[in-house]
Write an enzyme that holds these catalytic residues in place. Structure first.
Site, PDB file in Angstrom:
ATOM      1  N   GLU A  34     -14.842 -17.000   7.332  1.00 48.31           N
ATOM      2  CA  GLU A  34     -14.599 -17.283   8.752  1.00 48.31           C
ATOM      3  C   GLU A  34     -15.266 -18.607   9.130  1.00 48.31           C
ATOM      4  O   GLU A  34     -16.409 -18.855   8.723  1.00 48.31           O
ATOM      5  CB  GLU A  34     -15.229 -16.140   9.578  1.00 48.31           C
ATOM      6  N   HIS A  36     -17.472 -21.161  10.810  1.00 45.50           N
ATOM      7  CA  HIS A  36     -18.769 -21.051  11.488  1.00 45.50           C
ATOM      8  C   HIS A  36     -19.201 -22.409  11.997  1.00 45.50           C
ATOM      9  O   HIS A  36     -20.350 -22.818  11.818  1.00 45.50           O
ATOM     10  CB  HIS A  36     -19.819 -20.474  10.529  1.00 45.50           C
ATOM     11  N   ASP A  45     -21.102 -15.289   6.528  1.00 35.80           N
ATOM     12  CA  ASP A  45     -21.330 -13.848   6.704  1.00 35.80           C
ATOM     13  C   ASP A  45     -21.522 -13.129   5.357  1.00 35.80           C
ATOM     14  O   ASP A  45     -22.234 -12.116   5.293  1.00 35.80           O
ATOM     15  CB  ASP A  45     -20.163 -13.192   7.458  1.00 35.80           C
ATOM     16  N   HIS A 120     -20.481  -9.120   9.669  1.00 33.55           N
ATOM     17  CA  HIS A 120     -19.346  -9.729  10.395  1.00 33.55           C
ATOM     18  C   HIS A 120     -18.949  -8.756  11.496  1.00 33.55           C
ATOM     19  O   HIS A 120     -18.451  -7.649  11.215  1.00 33.55           O
ATOM     20  CB  HIS A 120     -18.195  -9.980   9.408  1.00 33.55           C
ATOM     21  N   GLU A 122     -16.632  -8.046  13.510  1.00 30.02           N
ATOM     22  CA  GLU A 122     -15.332  -7.378  13.645  1.00 30.02           C
ATOM     23  C   GLU A 122     -15.078  -6.295  12.597  1.00 30.02           C
ATOM     24  O   GLU A 122     -14.130  -5.518  12.712  1.00 30.02           O
ATOM     25  CB  GLU A 122     -14.202  -8.420  13.579  1.00 30.02           C
ATOM     26  N   HIS A 177     -22.005 -16.135  17.475  1.00 24.36           N
ATOM     27  CA  HIS A 177     -21.233 -16.661  16.338  1.00 24.36           C
ATOM     28  C   HIS A 177     -21.521 -18.149  16.132  1.00 24.36           C
ATOM     29  O   HIS A 177     -21.216 -18.971  16.984  1.00 24.36           O
ATOM     30  CB  HIS A 177     -19.730 -16.442  16.566  1.00 24.36           C
ATOM     31  N   GLU A 182     -27.481 -16.951  13.216  1.00 17.63           N
ATOM     32  CA  GLU A 182     -26.954 -17.236  11.880  1.00 17.63           C
ATOM     33  C   GLU A 182     -27.461 -18.577  11.349  1.00 17.63           C
ATOM     34  O   GLU A 182     -27.752 -18.710  10.161  1.00 17.63           O
ATOM     35  CB  GLU A 182     -25.424 -17.230  11.907  1.00 17.63           C
TER      36      GLU A 182
HETATM   37 ZN   LIG Z   1     -20.943 -14.995  11.181  1.00 13.53          ZN
END
Ligand SMILES: [Zn+2]
Length: 267
Positions: A34, A36, A45, A120, A122, A177, A182
């Site tokens: 994904e 970032h 992630d 993650h 989701e 996010h 992170e």
């Molecule tokens: Zn992430």
């Protein structure tokens, strides 16, 4: 040679002898590919869920399975959205099938304690569904002692730590996010994989309190990050890793290790 906690780095004989001891806990990291933002890699992630699982495994003497590399579709209100190129996701039915299969596979090996360590946002409900289906099926086959725990590592960062990490105010985990959480962890754990020069210091995303499909791309900040990582630091990353590890270890202690102790006391 120090023995790895990462199952994929062990030979099969060593793995089997660990499992044969009978009280092994296997941690399964769940990540994503994904975007970032401009400063972090697509596998952030994956790296962070693996690192969290590794740290937890050292603390509670567990093993870490190979991670789920792809995750469920990024959503605009928690990951910038699945319309952004680079983000490469699986359908819900695929995640459910993988979670179910991995639970069943470890049960087949003789493991009875599994923990999905999610990195993650989701993924969570689809991992849950896969595990639920696996437990049902195992019970139908007469296996009643399989216990699976699901967690997302950021849920183990307590309010006091949040105030310490975000003196300027906390926008919530969904908007984290590509933000301070992170980025700080990546600075601490994988400094060579990120480019702090490319951090985009933009205000937090302003998103509606509902979803709309197809997405309206203009709602996602151009950076792809939902909050700024400008206040990230390796020191914060170290604090997050330590506190999350302590919190997750306490939860595992509660669910698994006390049983381990009771079992060994009664021998
Ligand atoms: Zn992430």
């Amino acid at each position: 040679m120090r023995r790895s906690v990462f199952i994929e780095e062990l030979d099969a004989f060593t793995y089997r002898s660990e499992i044969e001891k009978g009280d092994s806990i296997v941690l399964i990291p769940a990540g994503s590919i994904e975007q970032h933002g401009p400063h972090m890699p697509l596998n952030t992630d994956v790296l962070l869920s693996q690192a969290m699982a590794g740290s937890l495994a050292e603390t509670v003497k567990a093993l870490v399975a190979a991670p789920l590399v792809y995750g469920y579709k990024s959503q605009q209100r928690s990951g910038g959205g699945n319309h952004l190129a680079g983000t490469t996701s699986l359908d819900a039915s695929t995640i459910i099938a993988i979670a179910k299969t991995l639970t069943m596979e470890h049960a087949r090996h003789g493991v009875r304690k599994v923990v999905f360590v999610n990195g993650h946002y989701e993924n969570y409900q689809f991992l849950y569904e896969g595990v639920d289906l696996a437990i049902q099926e195992l019970q139908l086959r007469g296996i009643h002692d399989m216990k699976v725990m699901l967690l997302s590592y950021w849920d183990f960062i307590d309010d006091a730590t949040i105030s310490e990490l975000y003196p300027e105010g906390f926008t919530g985990w969904d908007l984290e996010h590509g933000g301070v959480l992170e980025t700080s962890l990546m600075m601490h754990l994988y400094a060579d994989k990120i480019d702090i020069e490319r951090i985009a210091d933009l205000p937090p995303a302003v998103l509606p309190n509902y979803d709309i499909l197809p997405v309206r791309p203009e709602l996602t900040p151009t950076s792809g990050c939902l909050s700024s990582a400008a206040n990230a630091s390796p020191e914060k990353g170290e604090i997050i890793l330590k506190r999350a590890t302590v919190g997750m270890a306490a939860a595992l202690e509660q669910e698994f290790l006390q049983q381990r102790k009771v079992a060994s006391d009664s021998v």
